[in-house]
Design a protein around this motif. Structure first.
Motif, PDB file in Angstrom:
ATOM      1  N   TYR A  29       5.522   5.352  -5.037  1.00 13.06           N
ATOM      2  CA  TYR A  29       5.052   4.006  -5.347  1.00 13.06           C
ATOM      3  C   TYR A  29       5.672   2.984  -4.402  1.00 13.06           C
ATOM      4  CZ  TYR A  29       2.998   5.537  -9.793  1.00 13.06           C
ATOM      5  OH  TYR A  29       2.235   6.134 -10.753  1.00 13.06           O
ATOM      6  N   LYS A  30       6.959   3.112  -4.145  1.00 14.49           N
ATOM      7  CA  LYS A  30       7.647   2.152  -3.288  1.00 14.49           C
ATOM      8  C   LYS A  30       7.207   2.298  -1.834  1.00 14.49           C
ATOM      9  CE  LYS A  30      11.586   1.794  -6.401  1.00 14.49           C
ATOM     10  NZ  LYS A  30      13.003   2.092  -6.628  1.00 14.49           N
ATOM     11  N   LEU A  31       6.947   3.527  -1.433  1.00 13.97           N
ATOM     12  CA  LEU A  31       6.427   3.740  -0.087  1.00 13.97           C
ATOM     13  C   LEU A  31       5.052   3.092   0.046  1.00 13.97           C
ATOM     14  CD1 LEU A  31       6.439   4.958   2.720  1.00 13.97           C
ATOM     15  CD2 LEU A  31       5.717   7.146   1.722  1.00 13.97           C
ATOM     16  N   PHE A  32       4.249   3.200  -0.985  1.00 15.13           N
ATOM     17  CA  PHE A  32       2.926   2.578  -0.979  1.00 15.13           C
ATOM     18  C   PHE A  32       3.040   1.076  -0.755  1.00 15.13           C
ATOM     19  CE2 PHE A  32      -0.554   0.384  -3.004  1.00 15.13           C
ATOM     20  CZ  PHE A  32      -1.686   1.121  -2.660  1.00 15.13           C
ATOM     21  N   ARG A  33       3.957   0.449  -1.463  1.00 12.93           N
ATOM     22  CA  ARG A  33       4.130  -0.996  -1.333  1.00 12.93           C
ATOM     23  C   ARG A  33       4.705  -1.353   0.034  1.00 12.93           C
ATOM     24  NH1 ARG A  33       1.557  -4.070  -5.132  1.00 12.93           N
ATOM     25  NH2 ARG A  33       3.108  -5.711  -4.836  1.00 12.93           N
ATOM     26  N   GLY A  34       5.673  -0.567   0.485  1.00 15.47           N
ATOM     27  CA  GLY A  34       6.320  -0.862   1.759  1.00 15.47           C
ATOM     28  C   GLY A  34       5.426  -0.601   2.958  1.00 15.47           C
ATOM     29  N   ALA A  35       4.523   0.363   2.836  1.00 14.25           N
ATOM     30  CA  ALA A  35       3.649   0.715   3.959  1.00 14.25           C
ATOM     31  C   ALA A  35       2.419  -0.168   4.053  1.00 14.25           C
ATOM     32  CB  ALA A  35       3.221   2.180   3.832  1.00 14.25           C
ATOM     33  N   ASP A  36       2.230  -1.059   3.102  1.00 12.32           N
ATOM     34  CA  ASP A  36       1.028  -1.880   3.083  1.00 12.32           C
ATOM     35  C   ASP A  36       0.847  -2.657   4.388  1.00 12.32           C
ATOM     36  OD1 ASP A  36      -1.225  -3.239   1.430  1.00 12.32           O
ATOM     37  OD2 ASP A  36      -0.054  -4.925   2.199  1.00 12.32           O
ATOM     38  N   TYR A  37       1.921  -3.254   4.893  1.00  6.05           N
ATOM     39  CA  TYR A  37       1.812  -4.065   6.116  1.00  6.05           C
ATOM     40  C   TYR A  37       1.422  -3.193   7.298  1.00  6.05           C
ATOM     41  CZ  TYR A  37       5.967  -2.259   8.431  1.00  6.05           C
ATOM     42  OH  TYR A  37       6.850  -1.437   9.074  1.00  6.05           O
ATOM     43  N   LEU A  38       1.946  -1.960   7.342  1.00 10.15           N
ATOM     44  CA  LEU A  38       1.660  -1.060   8.457  1.00 10.15           C
ATOM     45  C   LEU A  38       0.202  -0.615   8.428  1.00 10.15           C
ATOM     46  CD1 LEU A  38       2.521   0.806  10.791  1.00 10.15           C
ATOM     47  CD2 LEU A  38       3.141   2.513   9.068  1.00 10.15           C
ATOM     48  N   ILE A  39      -0.267  -0.196   7.267  1.00 11.39           N
ATOM     49  CA  ILE A  39      -1.646   0.268   7.153  1.00 11.39           C
ATOM     50  C   ILE A  39      -2.620  -0.864   7.454  1.00 11.39           C
ATOM     51  CG2 ILE A  39      -3.348   1.317   5.633  1.00 11.39           C
ATOM     52  CD1 ILE A  39      -1.011   3.141   6.422  1.00 11.39           C
ATOM     53  N   ARG A  40      -2.334  -2.071   6.928  1.00 10.63           N
ATOM     54  CA  ARG A  40      -3.222  -3.208   7.180  1.00 10.63           C
ATOM     55  C   ARG A  40      -3.255  -3.561   8.666  1.00 10.63           C
ATOM     56  NH1 ARG A  40      -5.167  -5.708   2.788  1.00 10.63           N
ATOM     57  NH2 ARG A  40      -4.221  -5.168   0.783  1.00 10.63           N
ATOM     58  N   HIS A  41      -2.095  -3.533   9.310  1.00  7.86           N
ATOM     59  CA  HIS A  41      -2.027  -3.843  10.738  1.00  7.86           C
ATOM     60  C   HIS A  41      -2.856  -2.851  11.537  1.00  7.86           C
ATOM     61  CE1 HIS A  41      -0.404  -4.865  14.691  1.00  7.86           C
ATOM     62  NE2 HIS A  41      -0.134  -3.581  14.865  1.00  7.86           N
ATOM     63  N   GLN A  42      -2.737  -1.577  11.205  1.00  6.72           N
ATOM     64  CA  GLN A  42      -3.457  -0.547  11.951  1.00  6.72           C
ATOM     65  C   GLN A  42      -4.967  -0.657  11.746  1.00  6.72           C
ATOM     66  OE1 GLN A  42      -1.244   2.707  10.214  1.00  6.72           O
ATOM     67  NE2 GLN A  42      -0.118   3.048  12.108  1.00  6.72           N
ATOM     68  N   ILE A  43      -5.370  -0.878  10.504  1.00  2.00           N
ATOM     69  CA  ILE A  43      -6.801  -0.988  10.239  1.00  2.00           C
ATOM     70  C   ILE A  43      -7.371  -2.255  10.884  1.00  2.00           C
ATOM     71  CG2 ILE A  43      -8.496  -1.378   8.405  1.00  2.00           C
ATOM     72  CD1 ILE A  43      -6.961   0.571   6.687  1.00  2.00           C
ATOM     73  N   ASN A  44      -6.615  -3.341  10.821  1.00  2.00           N
ATOM     74  CA  ASN A  44      -7.085  -4.590  11.424  1.00  2.00           C
ATOM     75  C   ASN A  44      -7.159  -4.519  12.945  1.00  2.00           C
ATOM     76  OD1 ASN A  44      -7.431  -5.889   8.962  1.00  2.00           O
ATOM     77  ND2 ASN A  44      -5.354  -6.724   8.937  1.00  2.00           N
ATOM     78  N   SER A  45      -6.536  -3.505  13.540  1.00  4.13           N
ATOM     79  CA  SER A  45      -6.590  -3.355  14.995  1.00  4.13           C
ATOM     80  C   SER A  45      -7.992  -2.999  15.467  1.00  4.13           C
ATOM     81  CB  SER A  45      -5.619  -2.258  15.450  1.00  4.13           C
ATOM     82  OG  SER A  45      -6.105  -0.967  15.101  1.00  4.13           O
ATOM     83  N   GLY A  46      -8.812  -2.490  14.536  1.00  2.99           N
ATOM     84  CA  GLY A  46     -10.162  -2.105  14.913  1.00  2.99           C
ATOM     85  C   GLY A  46     -10.265  -0.732  15.540  1.00  2.99           C
ATOM     86  N   THR A  47      -9.158   0.016  15.577  1.00  2.00           N
ATOM     87  CA  THR A  47      -9.176   1.348  16.177  1.00  2.00           C
ATOM     88  C   THR A  47      -8.663   2.397  15.202  1.00  2.00           C
ATOM     89  OG1 THR A  47      -7.037   0.828  17.195  1.00  2.00           O
ATOM     90  CG2 THR A  47      -9.002   0.600  18.573  1.00  2.00           C
ATOM     91  N   SER A  48      -9.011   2.261  13.940  1.00  2.00           N
ATOM     92  CA  SER A  48      -8.647   3.242  12.930  1.00  2.00           C
ATOM     93  C   SER A  48      -9.903   3.972  12.468  1.00  2.00           C
ATOM     94  CB  SER A  48      -7.977   2.563  11.732  1.00  2.00           C
ATOM     95  OG  SER A  48      -6.744   1.992  12.109  1.00  2.00           O
ATOM     96  N   PHE A  49      -9.786   5.273  12.369  1.00  2.00           N
ATOM     97  CA  PHE A  49     -10.951   6.086  12.029  1.00  2.00           C
ATOM     98  C   PHE A  49     -10.578   7.142  11.002  1.00  2.00           C
ATOM     99  CE2 PHE A  49     -11.311   4.585  16.369  1.00  2.00           C
ATOM    100  CZ  PHE A  49     -12.572   3.999  16.378  1.00  2.00           C
ATOM    101  N   GLY A  50     -11.571   7.599  10.262  1.00  4.65           N
ATOM    102  CA  GLY A  50     -11.336   8.626   9.264  1.00  4.65           C
ATOM    103  C   GLY A  50     -12.580   9.459   9.038  1.00  4.65           C
ATOM    104  N   ILE A  51     -12.386  10.568   8.349  1.00  4.01           N
ATOM    105  CA  ILE A  51     -13.502  11.412   7.958  1.00  4.01           C
ATOM    106  C   ILE A  51     -13.691  11.225   6.457  1.00  4.01           C
ATOM    107  CG2 ILE A  51     -14.335  13.774   7.750  1.00  4.01           C
ATOM    108  CD1 ILE A  51     -12.735  14.431  10.261  1.00  4.01           C
ATOM    109  N   PHE A  52     -14.847  10.747   6.069  1.00 12.13           N
ATOM    110  CA  PHE A  52     -15.106  10.360   4.689  1.00 12.13           C
ATOM    111  C   PHE A  52     -15.971  11.393   3.966  1.00 12.13           C
ATOM    112  CE2 PHE A  52     -13.959   6.582   6.879  1.00 12.13           C
ATOM    113  CZ  PHE A  52     -13.407   5.723   5.941  1.00 12.13           C
ATOM    114  N   ASP A  53     -15.612  11.696   2.739  1.00 11.16           N
ATOM    115  CA  ASP A  53     -16.434  12.543   1.880  1.00 11.16           C
ATOM    116  C   ASP A  53     -17.350  11.633   1.076  1.00 11.16           C
ATOM    117  OD1 ASP A  53     -17.583  14.249   0.120  1.00 11.16           O
ATOM    118  OD2 ASP A  53     -15.729  14.978  -0.786  1.00 11.16           O
ATOM    119  N   THR A  54     -18.582  11.544   1.494  1.00 14.42           N
ATOM    120  CA  THR A  54     -19.517  10.629   0.829  1.00 14.42           C
ATOM    121  C   THR A  54     -20.038  11.178  -0.488  1.00 14.42           C
ATOM    122  OG1 THR A  54     -21.359  11.573   2.093  1.00 14.42           O
ATOM    123  CG2 THR A  54     -20.261   9.642   3.023  1.00 14.42           C
ATOM    124  N   THR A  55     -19.715  12.444  -0.795  1.00 19.20           N
ATOM    125  CA  THR A  55     -20.172  13.034  -2.055  1.00 19.20           C
ATOM    126  C   THR A  55     -19.060  13.118  -3.088  1.00 19.20           C
ATOM    127  OG1 THR A  55     -19.663  15.311  -1.354  1.00 19.20           O
ATOM    128  CG2 THR A  55     -21.834  14.416  -0.765  1.00 19.20           C
TER     129      THR A  55
END
Length: 228
Positions: free
Chosen positions: A55-81
């Motif tokens: 839980y604490k890692l989730f809260r602490g990593a929020d800034y890192l994940i947001r920064h990376q996604i906002n960079s416009g160069t983050s990608f993933g493989i999504f399960d649409t089903t």
């Protein structure tokens, strides 16, 4: 830059851009996999309650994940089903609101990155790249634990190499803390090439703290590396 394998189906799906709307879900997978399934024992600093650590890692990593996604160069493989086990889970804000308040970001991540940086023996002129959008500082590979061993991380890594080259990047720099990730990036398909520019053994690594030598990454048994 985040290149997370976020969701998957049993068949290989093409990577998709990770939008800021996916921040909570990407962070949840990142925090869960790094707490319970990583070869680097990040939660060894709080072994008595790994769930609270997650839980604490989730809260602490929020800034890192947001920064990376906002960079416009983050990608993933999504399960649409994918079907939610609990209908309320589809509300991406619900889990976030219920998490424990962040106290402190785990210090081992900072030590991990600084140690790799300090061991980079390349000449300053070689390491320095003039201008933006030249080298991707790649970080944050995480796969849902129950979807591992499907080869998605490798496929996404190789797709990202081609995508980055197509965008005009001349290289990707990635810190690796798992043998599978190290192998995927160290042995890329032609015409790409890679090399290890720094590394250390987490098991034997020692650091002086308050006059005493400690092994902060114990009991991890992983040689970590920085690849370019």
């Amino acid at each position: 830059m985040l290149s997370a394998t976020i969701f998957k189906d049993h068949t290989y799906l093409p990577p998709h851009f990770v939008d800021p709307v996916h921040t909570t879900r990407a962070n949840a997978i990142f925090s869960h996999s790094n707490t319970f399934y990583a070869s680097m024992k990040w939660s060894s600093t709080r072994p008595e309650n790994q769930t609270a650590f997650c839980y604490k890692l989730f809260r602490g990593a929020d800034y890192l994940i947001r920064h990376q996604i906002n960079s416009g160069t983050s990608f993933g493989i999504f399960d649409t089903t994918y079907k939610y086990k609990h209908p309320e889970s589809s509300d991406m804000d619900a889990t976030n609101e219920q998490l424990l308040a962040q106290i402190n970001f785990p210090p081992l991540f900072g030590l991990f990155f600084s140690e790799l940086e300090g061991r980079d023996a390349r000449a300053s002129a070689t390491r320095k790249v003039e201008g933006p959008h030249k080298v991707l500082q790649r970080n944050g590979t995480s796969t849902r634990a129950d979807y591992e061993a499907q080869g998605l991380m490798k496929k996404l890594a190789q797709w990202l190499m081609r995508e980055a080259a197509g965008r005009g990047y001349i290289g990707i720099e990635i810190p690796c803390a798992h043998d599978a990730v190290i192998k995927a990036w160290l042995y890329p398909p032609s015409p790409f090439k890679a090399s290890v520019v720094s590394q250390f053994d987490a098991k034997s690594y020692e650091k002086e703290v308050d006059g005493h030598m400690i092994k902060p990454f114990a009991p991890s048994e992983q040689v970590v590396s920085l690849e370019n």
